[in-house]
Design an enzyme around this catalytic site. Structure first.
Site, PDB file in Angstrom:
ATOM      1  N   TYR A  98      -8.260   1.621  -9.318  1.00  0.00           N
ATOM      2  CA  TYR A  98      -8.358   0.180  -9.529  1.00  0.00           C
ATOM      3  C   TYR A  98      -9.277  -0.144 -10.699  1.00  0.00           C
ATOM      4  O   TYR A  98      -9.074  -1.131 -11.405  1.00  0.00           O
ATOM      5  CB  TYR A  98      -8.827  -0.520  -8.251  1.00  0.00           C
ATOM      6  CG  TYR A  98      -7.714  -0.673  -7.236  1.00  0.00           C
ATOM      7  CD1 TYR A  98      -6.856  -1.763  -7.279  1.00  0.00           C
ATOM      8  CD2 TYR A  98      -7.514   0.290  -6.258  1.00  0.00           C
ATOM      9  CE1 TYR A  98      -5.835  -1.904  -6.359  1.00  0.00           C
ATOM     10  CE2 TYR A  98      -6.492   0.169  -5.326  1.00  0.00           C
ATOM     11  CZ  TYR A  98      -5.652  -0.933  -5.389  1.00  0.00           C
ATOM     12  OH  TYR A  98      -4.631  -1.051  -4.479  1.00  0.00           O
ATOM     13  N   GLU A 140      -5.475  -0.265   2.283  1.00  0.00           N
ATOM     14  CA  GLU A 140      -4.976   1.082   2.022  1.00  0.00           C
ATOM     15  C   GLU A 140      -5.830   2.139   2.715  1.00  0.00           C
ATOM     16  O   GLU A 140      -5.293   3.128   3.240  1.00  0.00           O
ATOM     17  CB  GLU A 140      -4.912   1.310   0.511  1.00  0.00           C
ATOM     18  CG  GLU A 140      -3.781   0.515  -0.140  1.00  0.00           C
ATOM     19  CD  GLU A 140      -4.001   0.214  -1.609  1.00  0.00           C
ATOM     20  OE1 GLU A 140      -4.798   0.939  -2.258  1.00  0.00           O
ATOM     21  OE2 GLU A 140      -3.375  -0.728  -2.120  1.00  0.00           O
TER      22      GLU A 140
END
Length: 386
Positions: A98, A140
């Site tokens: 990310y 996640e």
């Protein structure tokens, strides 16, 4: 949630960024793959990059998330985040990635909006990005934690390979090692990683079309212009080993006693067939209306399995639409106006995007609340951006 400082900035700049995000995302991906070409080997789909679907899906998710924060500052768009998180988990996306995405995405934003961007605007959109990223990372992590193993990929041997209608193939797999198996839920999918002739790996998600639990069966339609399905259809043989992810996907059969409508078109029948199989195996007493649209009867990939399961269920009924009609079928494209929908039904929907949009609209017009309409999208979810 979105801060009081950033909210008016996002609200003021959302129309501009929303109008430019479709141009920003291709620049982002160009930067990302130039810096990290390894991401095209087993993570990102080259086909979706070429078609623009991945860029469109990313643009849609960012715009949808930002708009939700503006209109609902104290909540998050959970359905959008869940769908994205399941897809990410099936690809093995991890938290450090990310930061990589942030670096290249915001470089692309700064390049595209160089004439208008300010420090205040950049900070506000950074906040939006990390609110979305942190929410996805949390979901996640939870998805990874409930798996029976910590592996992204496990080897599964092809135990059977059989034609399934015109141009489709069903693969039945068995474990090739002793990796603990996560039971799949009806309607879930797995990622399948294959090695292309030039040595690059590509991944596709395929709904599990047979029994749920610890078995693994998927059915795929041949795309002559694709990269993965031709390898599966023409090169993979019984005895070969494929790399398979754990099962993911949030469009699964909900518990309850109410009626169920399973609507599909083409190869979109795979997740609905899995849900139907689970109902038949459990001897469910729920009313089940199975709706399927196909070009020809011979094209129906899971015809035998689905018709057999309908016959096993006392409360099940099948209605079929064919472009080349046969006795007992409707002609042309599916329409819910030709069906007596059960009251309080839950609708599970899968097929080409135009088909799903049309059926969802008809279902809402018929009185089914949007909260009881569940749909599965193959590939990037460009519904968000359309």
């Amino acid at each position: 949630m979105l801060s009081d400082k950033s909210r008016p900035v996002i609200e003021a700049t959302l129309p501009l960024v929303g109008s430019r995000i479709g141009a920003i995302t291709p620049k982002f991906y160009a930067r990302l793959f130039a810096a990290h070409p390894e991401l095209l080997d087993g993570v990102f789909s080259r086909s979706n990059q070429r078609s623009g679907n991945q860029q469109q899906a990313l643009a849609g998710s960012i715009a949808t998330f930002a708009a939700h924060l503006v209109n609902n500052p104290d909540s998050l768009p959970e359905a959008v985040l869940s769908r994205i998180a399941h897809r990410h988990a099936s690809l093995g996306i991890t938290e450090p990635q990310y930061q990589v995405v942030y670096e290249h995405l915001f470089a692309a934003i700064a390049e595209d909006l160089a004439d208008v961007i300010t420090t205040e605007i950049a900070e506000a959109w950074t906040e939006v990005y990390w609110l979305m990223a942190d929410a996805l990372i949390k979901i996640e992590k939870d998805l990874y934690s409930i798996q029976a193993n910590s592996k992204m990929w496990s080897p599964w041997r092809v135990a059977a390979k059989a034609p399934a209608g015109t141009g489709a193939m069903t693969f039945t797999l068995e474990p090739a090692d002793d990796t603990p198996i996560t039971p799949a839920l009806p309607g879930q999918y797995v990622s399948v990683k294959v090695k292309l002739p030039e040595g690059l790996h590509q991944v596709r998600q395929y709904s599990l079309s047979g029994d749920a639990g610890t078995s693994r069966t998927f059915t795929t339609k041949l795309d002559d212009g694709g990269e993965v399905s031709p390898v599966l259809h023409h090169s993979v043989e019984v005895g070969d080993v494929l790399q398979i992810s754990n099962p993911y996907g949030e469009i699964t059969l909900r518990e309850g006693e109410g009626p169920i409508v399973l609507a599909s078109a083409g190869i979109g029948c795979t997740p609905t067939a899995s849900i139907l199989r689970s109902l038949a195996e459990s001897g469910s007493g729920r009313r089940v209306l199975v709706l399927h649209a196909e070009s020809t009867l011979d094209s129906w990939a899971l015809r035998g399995q689905m018709t057999d399961d309908v016959e096993r269920l006392e409360g099940a009924e099948l209605k079929l639409w064919l472009e080349e009609p046969r006795a007992g079928s409707f002609e042309g494209f599916m329409s819910l106006r030709e069906v007596d929908l059960p009251a309080d039904a839950s609708l599970y929907l899968c097929g080409p995007l135009p088909f799903m949009k049309n059926i969802r609209n008809e279902a809402i017009n018929a009185g089914i609340p949007a909260t009881r309409i569940h749909y599965e999208v193959f590939g990037p979810d460009i519904w968000l951006a359309s």
